[in-house]
Design a protein around this motif. Structure first.
Motif, PDB file in Angstrom:
ATOM      1  N   ILE A 183       0.855  11.204 -19.513  1.00 14.73           N
ATOM      2  CA  ILE A 183      -0.437  10.327 -19.931  1.00 14.73           C
ATOM      3  C   ILE A 183      -1.839  11.535 -19.720  1.00 14.73           C
ATOM      4  CG2 ILE A 183      -1.810   8.954 -19.160  1.00 14.73           C
ATOM      5  CD1 ILE A 183      -0.008   7.069 -18.162  1.00 14.73           C
ATOM      6  N   SER A 184      -2.717  11.674 -20.473  1.00  8.12           N
ATOM      7  CA  SER A 184      -3.534  13.042 -20.284  1.00  8.12           C
ATOM      8  C   SER A 184      -4.470  11.824 -19.039  1.00  8.12           C
ATOM      9  CB  SER A 184      -4.278  13.194 -21.999  1.00  8.12           C
ATOM     10  OG  SER A 184      -5.005  14.280 -21.371  1.00  8.12           O
ATOM     11  N   TRP A 185      -4.007  12.640 -18.223  1.00  5.94           N
ATOM     12  CA  TRP A 185      -5.073  11.614 -17.041  1.00  5.94           C
ATOM     13  C   TRP A 185      -6.854  12.357 -17.478  1.00  5.94           C
ATOM     14  CZ3 TRP A 185      -4.604   7.813 -14.867  1.00  5.94           C
ATOM     15  CH2 TRP A 185      -2.648   7.194 -15.042  1.00  5.94           C
ATOM     16  N   LEU A 212       0.653   9.880 -11.367  1.00  6.21           N
ATOM     17  CA  LEU A 212       0.324  11.053 -12.074  1.00  6.21           C
ATOM     18  C   LEU A 212       1.191  12.628 -11.910  1.00  6.21           C
ATOM     19  CD1 LEU A 212      -2.524  11.461  -9.079  1.00  6.21           C
ATOM     20  CD2 LEU A 212      -2.552  10.226 -11.243  1.00  6.21           C
ATOM     21  N   MET A 213       1.833  12.372 -11.704  1.00  2.00           N
ATOM     22  CA  MET A 213       3.396  13.384 -12.444  1.00  2.00           C
ATOM     23  C   MET A 213       3.959  13.486 -13.742  1.00  2.00           C
ATOM     24  SD  MET A 213       1.373  15.748 -10.035  1.00  2.00           S
ATOM     25  CE  MET A 213       3.138  17.199  -9.946  1.00  2.00           C
ATOM     26  N   ASN A 230       0.971  -1.581   0.058  1.00  2.00           N
ATOM     27  CA  ASN A 230      -0.253  -0.598  -0.202  1.00  2.00           C
ATOM     28  C   ASN A 230       1.100   1.501   0.171  1.00  2.00           C
ATOM     29  OD1 ASN A 230      -2.751  -0.769   0.011  1.00  2.00           O
ATOM     30  ND2 ASN A 230      -2.943  -1.290   2.417  1.00  2.00           N
ATOM     31  N   ARG A 231       1.678   1.498   1.138  1.00  3.15           N
ATOM     32  CA  ARG A 231       2.949   2.556   0.782  1.00  3.15           C
ATOM     33  C   ARG A 231       3.259   2.588  -0.270  1.00  3.15           C
ATOM     34  NH1 ARG A 231       4.054  -0.079   6.838  1.00  3.15           N
ATOM     35  NH2 ARG A 231       5.808  -0.547   4.924  1.00  3.15           N
ATOM     36  N   ARG A 232       3.656   1.879  -1.157  1.00  2.00           N
ATOM     37  CA  ARG A 232       4.779   1.714  -2.496  1.00  2.00           C
ATOM     38  C   ARG A 232       3.479   2.784  -3.599  1.00  2.00           C
ATOM     39  NH1 ARG A 232       4.570  -3.023  -6.074  1.00  2.00           N
ATOM     40  NH2 ARG A 232       5.788  -2.648  -8.165  1.00  2.00           N
ATOM     41  N   TRP A 233       2.572   1.721  -3.729  1.00  2.00           N
ATOM     42  CA  TRP A 233       1.715   2.224  -4.569  1.00  2.00           C
ATOM     43  C   TRP A 233       1.450   3.703  -5.036  1.00  2.00           C
ATOM     44  CZ3 TRP A 233       1.660   0.350  -9.045  1.00  2.00           C
ATOM     45  CH2 TRP A 233       2.117  -0.774  -9.532  1.00  2.00           C
ATOM     46  N   THR A 234       0.950   3.912  -3.341  1.00  2.00           N
ATOM     47  CA  THR A 234       0.949   5.273  -2.946  1.00  2.00           C
ATOM     48  C   THR A 234       1.559   5.885  -3.119  1.00  2.00           C
ATOM     49  OG1 THR A 234      -0.788   4.929  -1.208  1.00  2.00           O
ATOM     50  CG2 THR A 234      -0.034   7.288  -0.781  1.00  2.00           C
ATOM     51  N   ALA A 235       2.672   5.835  -3.184  1.00  2.00           N
ATOM     52  CA  ALA A 235       4.278   6.568  -3.582  1.00  2.00           C
ATOM     53  C   ALA A 235       4.036   6.926  -4.503  1.00  2.00           C
ATOM     54  CB  ALA A 235       5.106   6.507  -2.770  1.00  2.00           C
ATOM     55  N   LEU A 236       3.403   5.524  -5.265  1.00  2.00           N
ATOM     56  CA  LEU A 236       4.249   5.812  -6.790  1.00  2.00           C
ATOM     57  C   LEU A 236       3.306   6.039  -7.746  1.00  2.00           C
ATOM     58  CD1 LEU A 236       6.381   4.408  -9.224  1.00  2.00           C
ATOM     59  CD2 LEU A 236       4.740   2.918  -9.063  1.00  2.00           C
ATOM     60  N   VAL A 237       1.968   6.121  -7.329  1.00  2.00           N
ATOM     61  CA  VAL A 237       1.103   6.842  -8.005  1.00  2.00           C
ATOM     62  C   VAL A 237       1.305   8.305  -8.092  1.00  2.00           C
ATOM     63  CG1 VAL A 237      -1.405   7.119  -8.087  1.00  2.00           C
ATOM     64  CG2 VAL A 237      -0.459   5.222  -7.836  1.00  2.00           C
ATOM     65  N   SER A 238       1.173   8.846  -7.074  1.00  2.00           N
ATOM     66  CA  SER A 238       1.237  10.634  -6.528  1.00  2.00           C
ATOM     67  C   SER A 238       1.987  11.228  -6.759  1.00  2.00           C
ATOM     68  CB  SER A 238       1.236  10.442  -5.119  1.00  2.00           C
ATOM     69  OG  SER A 238       2.271  10.063  -4.640  1.00  2.00           O
ATOM     70  N   ASP A 239       3.775  10.423  -6.834  1.00  2.00           N
ATOM     71  CA  ASP A 239       4.940  10.439  -6.992  1.00  2.00           C
ATOM     72  C   ASP A 239       5.435  10.498  -8.777  1.00  2.00           C
ATOM     73  OD1 ASP A 239       4.511  11.976  -4.154  1.00  2.00           O
ATOM     74  OD2 ASP A 239       6.183  10.240  -4.277  1.00  2.00           O
ATOM     75  N   THR A 240       4.593   9.661  -9.272  1.00  2.29           N
ATOM     76  CA  THR A 240       5.612   8.762 -11.192  1.00  2.29           C
ATOM     77  C   THR A 240       4.057   9.456 -12.154  1.00  2.29           C
ATOM     78  OG1 THR A 240       7.597   8.063  -9.949  1.00  2.29           O
ATOM     79  CG2 THR A 240       6.845   8.337 -11.793  1.00  2.29           C
ATOM     80  N   ASP A 252      -9.453   8.802  -4.732  1.00  3.73           N
ATOM     81  CA  ASP A 252     -10.105  10.418  -4.333  1.00  3.73           C
ATOM     82  C   ASP A 252     -10.305  10.393  -6.022  1.00  3.73           C
ATOM     83  OD1 ASP A 252     -10.899   9.832  -1.738  1.00  3.73           O
ATOM     84  OD2 ASP A 252      -8.120   9.886  -1.252  1.00  3.73           O
ATOM     85  N   LEU A 253      -9.966  10.042  -6.965  1.00  4.48           N
ATOM     86  CA  LEU A 253      -9.813  10.552  -8.174  1.00  4.48           C
ATOM     87  C   LEU A 253     -10.850   9.888  -9.077  1.00  4.48           C
ATOM     88  CD1 LEU A 253      -6.398  10.802  -9.237  1.00  4.48           C
ATOM     89  CD2 LEU A 253      -7.214  12.762  -8.496  1.00  4.48           C
TER      90      LEU A 253
END
Length: 400
Positions: free
Chosen positions: A256-258, A251-252, A239-249, A280-281
């Motif tokens: 990708i045109s999210w 989505l940013m 969970n910690r890994r995916w939270t960081a990976l999604v938010s830091d890499t 939350d998205l």
């Protein structure tokens, strides 16, 4: 009055978006039930048969509503035991008592202990009502409500037992309880069974409790998770890994045109950490657990997410061009040992809509192999930090 409001008023213990988070809509039509419940924080798997209803599933997915092609025929559905909080079938023409009641016994298998089955049918479809009463009573389902609207559509709400005591009190063991050794954890090409699935028990022999209410169940330890310390630590780290990976890499930093994304599929979902990080998205994620990987689909449903079992060496049961983004993490190495990656690439091309994306987190060796396949299909490909592949599908189609 809308059906879901009738259900709530008839059975106040049904709390949409709190106690009821994951639902299954059998014979979903254009998925209006699931569409309306999205605003109530209920994630509904809308399901339609494979025969003449493919276009309905395409329409549902184009609306951004979770949906899948399937049928209750001879094989189990591709969902785990005790997954759904509520199952719904409106104006239902399914003969639930057919073949010794196997179709309804299959719903019982995928329904959580204490979960609800909402069944509505017009009078012309209720010819098997007497048989339905006998079957549900033999399965220890209790009727918690009956009602009828102004158009003559009747509705019955059943509840699956929360403990096994009723099974022991039945005058006849028919249908029988399934053998403990016959409990299948992965329902993939598994024939329908003419027995009642046993309620899930913890190590102390007690029936596993209902998850906490949404949204807390997303972050709490899933009720079906093994209690071994190593497994819990692995789950928390994931969970910690995916939270960081999604938010830091994701989505940013990736190309990708999210804002153009709505329907997402995680091709090897693990514990559902990728989907949880996006919660939350304005996206929904179809979590796929490959049948040759660790079985984590019960954990995903306990968290309030949805998904299916699948073998990526076969075609996925969806209409072409129905997903905006497919995601995978270290899937293709093991997959390439069982089937040709070219076939997998063509299936990905079939599923993703024009302009949609494939996002792969993998080794550079596998990324290079996938790059060659995708470029041959006229996808544009970019590689980030030698570990992320972002490919976008073009409008090109082969000429005849």
């Amino acid at each position: 009055m809308l059906l879901w409001d009738i259900v709530y008023q008839t059975v106040p213990i049904i709390h949409w978006g709190r106690q009821i988070r994951v639902a299954l809509d059998v014979g979903c039509g254009v998925a209006s039930f699931g569409g309306y419940l999205l605003d109530k924080q209920v994630l509904t798997m809308s399901m339609a048969p494979k025969d003449e209803h493919e276009a309905q599933i395409q329409f549902a997915l184009e609306r951004g509503i979770p949906a899948i092609l399937s049928v209750i025929g001879t094989q189990q559905l591709v969902f785990p035991d005790n997954a759904f909080d509520l199952i719904h079938c409106a104006r239902c023409r399914v003969h639930w008592d057919a073949d010794g009641g196997k179709p309804l016994l299959e719903l019982n298998r995928v329904l959580r202990p204490g979960g609800f089955f909402v069944w509505s049918a017009t009078p012309v479809y209720r010819d098997n009502q007497r048989a339905m009463v006998a079957l549900t009573e033999s399965m220890c389902w209790k009727v918690v409500a009956k009602t009828m609207d102004s158009t003559g559509i009747g509705m019955v709400i059943y509840q699956k037992p929360e403990n096994p005591s009723c099974y022991e009190k039945r005058p006849q063991n028919n249908p029988p309880l399934c053998d403990q050794n016959d409990q299948h954890s992965v329902s993939w090409y598994t024939p329908l069974r003419g027995c009642i699935s046993r309620l899930p028990l913890d190590k102390e022999g007690k029936v596993i409790k209902w998850p906490v209410t949404w949204p807390y169940r997303l972050s709490r330890l899933p009720v079906s998770m093994p209690s071994e310390l190593g497994v819990v630590e692995q789950y928390n780290a994931d969970n910690r890994r995916w939270t960081a990976l999604v938010s830091d890499t994701y989505l940013m930093k990736l190309n990708i045109s999210w804002p153009s994304v709505r329907n997402i599929m995680d091709m090897n979902a693990g514990y559902g950490g990728f989907a949880a990080a996006l919660i939350d998205l304005p996206y929904w994620v179809m979590n796929v657990v490959p049948v040759h990987e660790e079985d984590t689909l019960n954990i995903i449903y306990d968290r309030g997410l949805i998904g299916v079992y699948h073998d990526w060496c076969e075609s996925f049961n969806t209409y072409p061009r129905t997903y905006d983004l497919l995601h995978s993490s270290f899937l293709f190495k093991r997959l390439s040992e069982r089937c040709d990656l070219i076939d997998v690439g063509v299936e990905i091309d079939r599923i993703v809509r024009p302009g949609g994306y494939l996002l792969v987190f993998d080794t550079i060796e596998m990324i290079n192999k996938l790059t060659a396949i995708l470029k041959s299909l006229h996808w544009s490909v970019k590689i980030h930090q030698a570990q992320y592949l972002v490919a976008q599908k073009d409008l090109w189609r082969p000429t005849s």
